[in-house]
Design an enzyme around this catalytic site. Structure first.
Site, PDB file in Angstrom:
ATOM      1  N   GLY A 182      11.685   4.614 -30.917  1.00 56.60           N
ATOM      2  CA  GLY A 182      10.558   5.292 -30.260  1.00 56.60           C
ATOM      3  C   GLY A 182      11.062   6.108 -29.086  1.00 56.60           C
ATOM      4  N   HIS A 445       8.867  38.223 -22.916  1.00 60.23           N
ATOM      5  CA  HIS A 445      10.110  38.252 -23.685  1.00 60.23           C
ATOM      6  C   HIS A 445      11.286  38.370 -22.728  1.00 60.23           C
ATOM      7  CE1 HIS A 445      12.935  39.227 -26.869  1.00 60.23           C
ATOM      8  NE2 HIS A 445      13.361  40.218 -26.116  1.00 60.23           N
TER       9      HIS A 445
HETATM   10  P1  NAD Z   1       7.335   3.061 -28.944  1.00 59.19           P
HETATM   11  O1  NAD Z   1       6.072   2.502 -29.409  1.00 59.19           O
HETATM   12  O2  NAD Z   1       7.424   4.506 -28.611  1.00 59.19           O
HETATM   13  O3  NAD Z   1       8.490   2.788 -30.008  1.00 59.19           O
HETATM   14  C1  NAD Z   1       8.827   1.500 -30.423  1.00 59.19           C
HETATM   15  C2  NAD Z   1       9.539   1.604 -31.757  1.00 59.19           C
HETATM   16  O4  NAD Z   1      10.064   0.333 -32.068  1.00 59.19           O
HETATM   17  C3  NAD Z   1       8.633   2.018 -32.893  1.00 59.19           C
HETATM   18  O5  NAD Z   1       9.239   3.076 -33.594  1.00 59.19           O
HETATM   19  C4  NAD Z   1       8.524   0.754 -33.737  1.00 59.19           C
HETATM   20  O6  NAD Z   1       8.351   1.016 -35.104  1.00 59.19           O
HETATM   21  C5  NAD Z   1       9.850   0.099 -33.443  1.00 59.19           C
HETATM   22  N1  NAD Z   1       9.888  -1.354 -33.625  1.00 59.19           N
HETATM   23  C6  NAD Z   1       8.923  -2.251 -33.335  1.00 59.19           C
HETATM   24  N2  NAD Z   1       9.356  -3.499 -33.604  1.00 59.19           N
HETATM   25  C7  NAD Z   1      10.630  -3.393 -34.073  1.00 59.19           C
HETATM   26  C8  NAD Z   1      11.618  -4.304 -34.494  1.00 59.19           C
HETATM   27  N3  NAD Z   1      11.400  -5.612 -34.505  1.00 59.19           N
HETATM   28  N4  NAD Z   1      12.819  -3.837 -34.909  1.00 59.19           N
HETATM   29  C9  NAD Z   1      13.066  -2.495 -34.906  1.00 59.19           C
HETATM   30  N5  NAD Z   1      12.163  -1.584 -34.510  1.00 59.19           N
HETATM   31  C10 NAD Z   1      10.970  -2.018 -34.081  1.00 59.19           C
HETATM   32  O7  NAD Z   1       7.751   2.151 -27.691  1.00 59.19           O
HETATM   33  P2  NAD Z   1       8.819   2.371 -26.547  1.00 59.19           P
HETATM   34  O8  NAD Z   1       9.835   3.370 -26.952  1.00 59.19           O
HETATM   35  O9  NAD Z   1       9.245   1.004 -26.150  1.00 59.19           O
HETATM   36  O10 NAD Z   1       7.937   2.986 -25.386  1.00 59.19           O
HETATM   37  C11 NAD Z   1       6.810   2.269 -24.867  1.00 59.19           C
HETATM   38  C12 NAD Z   1       5.772   3.195 -24.344  1.00 59.19           C
HETATM   39  O11 NAD Z   1       6.238   3.876 -23.188  1.00 59.19           O
HETATM   40  C13 NAD Z   1       5.385   4.232 -25.357  1.00 59.19           C
HETATM   41  O12 NAD Z   1       4.043   4.004 -25.688  1.00 59.19           O
HETATM   42  C14 NAD Z   1       5.525   5.549 -24.699  1.00 59.19           C
HETATM   43  O13 NAD Z   1       4.355   6.296 -24.793  1.00 59.19           O
HETATM   44  C15 NAD Z   1       5.833   5.225 -23.244  1.00 59.19           C
HETATM   45  N6  NAD Z   1       6.948   6.102 -22.840  1.00 59.19           N
HETATM   46  C16 NAD Z   1       6.733   7.436 -22.810  1.00 59.19           C
HETATM   47  C17 NAD Z   1       7.765   8.288 -22.513  1.00 59.19           C
HETATM   48  C18 NAD Z   1       7.522   9.754 -22.495  1.00 59.19           C
HETATM   49  O14 NAD Z   1       6.364  10.140 -22.441  1.00 59.19           O
HETATM   50  N7  NAD Z   1       8.541  10.577 -22.524  1.00 59.19           N
HETATM   51  C19 NAD Z   1       9.038   7.793 -22.270  1.00 59.19           C
HETATM   52  C20 NAD Z   1       9.221   6.425 -22.343  1.00 59.19           C
HETATM   53  C21 NAD Z   1       8.163   5.587 -22.627  1.00 59.19           C
END
Ligand code: NAD
Ligand code: FAD
Length: 466
Positions: A182, A445
């Protein structure tokens, strides 16, 4: 004598809470904000958006020097990493920005109640040893890392870490496994990959970046692979053992099958975040959370309990700082007797990798599922003169419009400055723009944003440069 100590008490001083507090004070209300951290600003300023961007920005410079992209432009340097200085500038950004919120609280006469807040009743909250009463209470307690059973985080040791630990590693690990493809996994995985770690990302689903448009997810995966991040998709981590400075993970195909093991010097657990609703004394006011631990609210951010509202990461919706901030402004306006609007259909999201990945509105699949017949316009960054001149060949823009009305339903892009480009798309959608509106808006541009204009032209089959 006033019936309550304050008109409003906000619990939590993250982007939701501190913005709500300042806005409520601007509207003439007497405001207090309870925060248990040593500094204001919540997850975002202390251990989230800001420190991660500080490390992303600095490591981008290192990478540009190390991977030859600077040399391509005639600047030949051999970079030397000073990780201590890189951490120093991160801490400095955090200090300045959290201090800035303290200054704004004083300027707006918001009282910071330092300590952990617990409800006594709907208008009475204990903050540390102090009891505070308020006519309206706003819960803005944010979220924390979701733990992964069998994989114990120990940030101090630095072998198995969460996002907070991954921001402050004392040395570049030789090998790093990121659990979860993620936003956090890809951003912080990118930081350490750029600084020299061999990074493997283990993702449970068949593709990274769930929630984003399918084409963009595939393209992002290709780009990260090209940068050297290895992916194990459709794979789950079932256990972890740590011996000294090494972790050994047990992996299993998500749909079942043979297990395998993977060793790493550092493991980042980034499988999502969960709302902070425990230990708040919600029982005392008879407020229950939903199955995901979130507090349900109506469009005025009112919970089921009179006088108690909630905003930010602890309510349903994307866990994003700007969503929390907008809800903070809106909730203060409702409390002050005004109308506070947040259009939850137009919340942009950005992944601050290189290139950046950004989107707003519906994915193509979601638009079809919602019953729209769609027309799609795409434009590759390779054909954008500025991106080409800057040696940034990767990425594209995709615009999804309703086939009948031409109204823009979603915009997705991968580009070095996608996070900046997406603001235009959000504004266009907020004003109910058609793809033709964007196509006929003059764009300067040479800018990356011209790719948005060209993708809009492509919706109607008329891009010039492809
Ligand atoms: P996320 O929900 O973005 O991603 C988590 C990922 O882990 C998903 O793809 C999921 O399928 C996977 N996953 C879940 N369980 C798993 C497992 N047991 N084994 C392998 N993969 C697994 O969560 P995150 O990256 O932890 O971020 C948390 C929150 O923080 C997000 O909701 C995000 O919106 C926020 N955040 C935003 C930003 C940004 O806006 N740039 C940056 C960092 C965090
Ligand atoms: P929070 O920021 O979590 O703040 C809640 C505050 O409440 C905390 O300070 C907590 O100490 C306090 N609190 C909780 N319970 C109590 C209590 N009972 N009493 C007193 N105080 C309490 N989002 C983006 O939009 N862009 C990004 O680039 C981005 N990057 C991120 C990077 C990382 C590594 C992480 C972890 C998150 C990132 N996020 C990003 C997500 C963003 O940080 C959150 O969406 C945002 O902080 C949510 O704001 P909030 O006000 O709801 O809660």
């Amino acid at each position: 004598m006033a019936e309550y100590d304050y008109d409003v008490l906000i619990i939590g001083a993250g982007p939701g809470g501190y913005v709500a507090a300042i806005r409520a004070a601007q509207l003439g209300l007497k405001v207090a904000c309870a925060e248990s951290r040593e500094t204001l600003g919540g997850t975002c300023l202390n251990v989230g958006c800001i420190p991660s961007k500080a490390m992303l920005h600095a490591s981008e410079y290192f990478d540009a020097a190390a991977n030859g992209s600077m040399a391509k432009m005639g600047v030949e340097v051999t970079p030397k990493l000073n990780l201590g200085a890189m951490h120093g500038q991160r801490l400095d950004a955090v200090k300045q920005l959290t201090g800035g919120i303290e200054f704004l609280f004083k300027k707006n006469k918001v009282d910071w109640k330092k300590g952990h807040a617990t409800f006594v009743d709907a208008h009475t909250v204990k903050v540390g040893e102090e009891t505070v009463t308020a006519k309206d209470v706003v819960i803005a307690t944010g979220s924390s890392v979701t733990p992964l059973p069998g994989v114990e985080v120990d940030n101090a040791k630095g072998v198995v870490v969460d996002s907070t630990g991954a921001l402050e590693l004392a040395a570049v690990p030789k090998t790093m496994v990121v659990i979860g493809g993620g936003v956090i996994g890809l951003e912080l995985g990118s930081v350490w990959r750029r600084l020299g770690a061999e990074v493997t990302c283990v993702e449970f689903l068949d593709q990274i970046l769930p929630g984003m448009d399918e084409d963009i997810r595939k393209e992002a995966n290709r780009v990260f692979k090209k940068q050297g991040i290895k992916f194990k998709l459709g794979t789950k981590v079932t256990g972890c053992t740590v011996k000294g400075k090494k972790a050994t993970l047990t992996l299993e195909p998500a749909k079942g099958g043979e297990t395998e093991t993977l060793e790493a010097d550092c493991v980042l657990v980034s499988i999502g975040r969960r709302p902070n609703t425990d230990g708040l004394g919600l029982d005392a006011i008879g407020l229950e959370t939903n199955q995901r631990g979130q507090i349900e609210v109506d469009h005025e951010f009112r919970t089921k309990v009179d006088g108690v509202r909630a905003i930010g990461d602890c309510i349903p919706g994307p866990m994003l700082a700007h969503k929390a901030e907008d809800e903070g402004i809106a909730v203060a306006e409702w409390i002050a007797g005004q109308v506070g609007i947040v259009n939850h259909d137009v919340i942009p999201s950005v992944v601050y990798t290189w290139p950046e990945i950004a989107g707003v509105g519906m994915t193509e699949a979601a638009a079809k599922e919602a019953g729209h017949e769609v027309k799609v316009g795409k434009f590759p960054m390779l054909a954008n003169s500025r991106a080409k001149t800057n040696h940034e060949p990767d990425g594209s823009v995709k615009i999804i419009a309703d086939a009948e009305t031409d109204r823009v339903l979603g915009v997705w892009c991968i580009a070095s400055v996608a996070g900046t480009m997406i603001a235009e798309a959000a504004l266009a959608m907020e004003f109910g723009a058609t793809s033709e509106d964007i196509a006929y808006t003059c764009h300067a541009h040479p800018t990356h944003s011209e790719a948005i204009k060209e993708a809009a032209m492509a919706v109607r089959g008329k891009a010039i440069h492809t």
